[in-house]
Design a protein around this motif. Structure first.
Motif, PDB file in Angstrom:
ATOM      1  N   ILE A  20       5.837   8.243   1.119  1.00 58.90           N
ATOM      2  CA  ILE A  20       6.239   8.410   1.780  1.00 58.90           C
ATOM      3  C   ILE A  20       7.820   9.023   1.217  1.00 58.90           C
ATOM      4  O   ILE A  20       8.921   8.287   1.051  1.00 58.90           O
ATOM      5  CB  ILE A  20       6.917   6.620   2.848  1.00 58.90           C
ATOM      6  N   LEU A  21       7.604  10.127   1.072  1.00 58.02           N
ATOM      7  CA  LEU A  21       8.435  10.966   0.700  1.00 58.02           C
ATOM      8  C   LEU A  21       9.597  11.464   1.920  1.00 58.02           C
ATOM      9  O   LEU A  21       9.203  11.829   2.445  1.00 58.02           O
ATOM     10  CB  LEU A  21       8.485  12.303   0.032  1.00 58.02           C
ATOM     11  N   CYS A  22      10.694  11.523   1.631  1.00 60.56           N
ATOM     12  CA  CYS A  22      12.179  11.795   2.223  1.00 60.56           C
ATOM     13  C   CYS A  22      12.342  13.145   1.808  1.00 60.56           C
ATOM     14  O   CYS A  22      12.944  13.152   0.923  1.00 60.56           O
ATOM     15  CB  CYS A  22      13.021  10.806   2.609  1.00 60.56           C
ATOM     16  N   VAL A  23      12.763  13.655   3.203  1.00 65.78           N
ATOM     17  CA  VAL A  23      13.154  15.326   2.627  1.00 65.78           C
ATOM     18  C   VAL A  23      14.459  14.975   3.770  1.00 65.78           C
ATOM     19  O   VAL A  23      14.049  14.426   4.881  1.00 65.78           O
ATOM     20  CB  VAL A  23      12.901  17.105   2.545  1.00 65.78           C
ATOM     21  N   ARG A  79       0.761  -0.736   0.384  1.00 64.64           N
ATOM     22  CA  ARG A  79       0.406  -0.204  -0.026  1.00 64.64           C
ATOM     23  C   ARG A  79       1.077   1.277   0.124  1.00 64.64           C
ATOM     24  O   ARG A  79       0.536   2.092  -0.761  1.00 64.64           O
ATOM     25  CB  ARG A  79      -0.821   0.283   1.220  1.00 64.64           C
ATOM     26  N   TYR A  80       2.341   1.147   0.691  1.00 63.49           N
ATOM     27  CA  TYR A  80       2.913   2.266   0.879  1.00 63.49           C
ATOM     28  C   TYR A  80       3.958   2.138   0.157  1.00 63.49           C
ATOM     29  O   TYR A  80       4.754   0.944   0.153  1.00 63.49           O
ATOM     30  CB  TYR A  80       3.248   2.269   2.161  1.00 63.49           C
ATOM     31  N   VAL A  81       5.089   3.095  -0.308  1.00 62.41           N
ATOM     32  CA  VAL A  81       6.021   3.244  -1.012  1.00 62.41           C
ATOM     33  C   VAL A  81       7.676   4.376  -0.479  1.00 62.41           C
ATOM     34  O   VAL A  81       6.379   5.407  -0.673  1.00 62.41           O
ATOM     35  CB  VAL A  81       6.401   3.002  -2.315  1.00 62.41           C
ATOM     36  N   ILE A  82       8.455   4.149  -0.191  1.00 58.16           N
ATOM     37  CA  ILE A  82       9.029   5.494   0.374  1.00 58.16           C
ATOM     38  C   ILE A  82       9.998   5.558  -1.376  1.00 58.16           C
ATOM     39  O   ILE A  82      10.456   4.671  -1.307  1.00 58.16           O
ATOM     40  CB  ILE A  82      10.255   4.632   1.636  1.00 58.16           C
ATOM     41  N   VAL A  83       9.996   6.323  -0.620  1.00 57.87           N
ATOM     42  CA  VAL A  83      10.750   6.932  -2.419  1.00 57.87           C
ATOM     43  C   VAL A  83      11.339   8.563  -1.789  1.00 57.87           C
ATOM     44  O   VAL A  83      11.186   9.274  -0.639  1.00 57.87           O
ATOM     45  CB  VAL A  83       9.675   8.477  -3.373  1.00 57.87           C
ATOM     46  N   GLY A  84      12.793   8.630  -2.601  1.00 58.02           N
ATOM     47  CA  GLY A  84      13.590   9.411  -2.180  1.00 58.02           C
ATOM     48  C   GLY A  84      14.234   9.131  -0.584  1.00 58.02           C
ATOM     49  O   GLY A  84      15.118  10.340   0.143  1.00 58.02           O
ATOM     50  N   HIS A  85      14.124   8.500  -0.344  1.00 54.88           N
ATOM     51  CA  HIS A  85      15.048   8.071   1.031  1.00 54.88           C
ATOM     52  C   HIS A  85      16.539   8.547   0.736  1.00 54.88           C
ATOM     53  O   HIS A  85      17.693   8.717  -0.265  1.00 54.88           O
ATOM     54  CB  HIS A  85      15.404   7.216   1.551  1.00 54.88           C
TER      55      HIS A  85
END
Ligand SMILES: O=C(CO)COP(=O)(O)O
Length: 241
Positions: free
Chosen positions: A125-128, A90-96
């Motif tokens: 889940i966008l990481c900044v 259902r989710y995906v981490i992007v830009g870790h």
């Protein structure tokens, strides 16, 4: 009201046998977890299919750690969104930051990955976050603001989670002071068009600091690395006070 999302990012840890053992220790603790807290596990790709079967009917959702922007093609080593959704992700981490630092991820490719995830109904889940050098140079706000500006072009903010992960706090035990994390997360929120986007904090989140982190009014959850690998430790985090 904004959603609370606590996610474990297992990075490149755990075989299938190890992930199954984790679940048998972890799942019983969830009986105490308030139902408004969303619990997400992001294991390596090889564990997803097995965990999807084990978690069927449970309240834990699955997330992947990356997604490609094409639906298929000659992209050795990548994974496509339909391959993830087919098995219940259902989710995906992007830009870790580890993808940005070690695998050439740029704001352009982050944006493409976010779009592909949303197109297929995954919640990214966008990481900044900033490096230590950038923080010391007083560039935290400008770095994060530029990342958001580029990463969020044409992105639907109704299906998005953001994780503020100061790079200097990842895997170092050097947590960002919770009031400072709250301040930066407030700045991130001020740059969004949708005030309901959940914004997590990530970086050395542990059982002994989660209560203080979650007491901050702007912080809507946590993206947890090392402390999500052990069932009792992640259970304590999910069941924060
Ligand atoms: O990178 C992280 C989560 O995505 C944070 O890792 P640690 O919790 O191990 O610092």
């Amino acid at each position: 009201m904004r959603k609370i999302v606590i996610a474990g990012n297992w990075k490149m840890f755990k075989t299938q046998a190890e992930s199954a053992a984790f679940l048998s220790g972890f799942l019983p603790h969830l009986e105490e977890t308030p139902s408004i807290r969303e619990v997400v596990l992001c294991p390596p790709f090889t564990d997803l299919s097995l965990l999807s079967k084990f978690l069927h009917g449970s309240r834990v959702n699955l997330g992947a750690q990356n997604v490609h922007w094409e639906e298929n093609g000659a992209y050795t080593g990548e994974i496509a969104a339909p391959m993830l959704t087919e098995i219940g992700v259902r989710y995906v981490i992007v830009g870790h930051s580890e993808r940005r630092q070690f695998f050439g991820e740029t704001d352009v490719t982050v944006n493409l990955r976010l779009k592909a995830a949303q197109k297929h109904g995954l919640t990214p889940i966008l990481c900044v976050g900033e490096t230590k050098q950038q923080r010391d140079a007083g560039e935290t706000e400008s770095i994060i603001s530029t990342q958001l500006e580029k990463d969020l072009v044409d992105i639907d903010q109704n299906n998005l989670i953001i994780a503020y992960e100061p790079i200097w706090a990842i895997g170092t035990g050097d947590t960002c002071e919770s009031k400072e994390a709250n301040r930066v997360i407030g700045l991130i929120r001020s740059q969004l068009t949708n005030p309901l986007v959940p914004i997590q904090y990530g970086g050395s989140v542990k059982p002994n600091n989660i209560d203080e982190i979650m007491a901050q009014p702007e912080i809507d959850g946590a993206l947890v690395g090392g402390a999500s690998l052990e069932a009792d430790s992640f259970a304590r985090i999910v069941n924060y006070q």
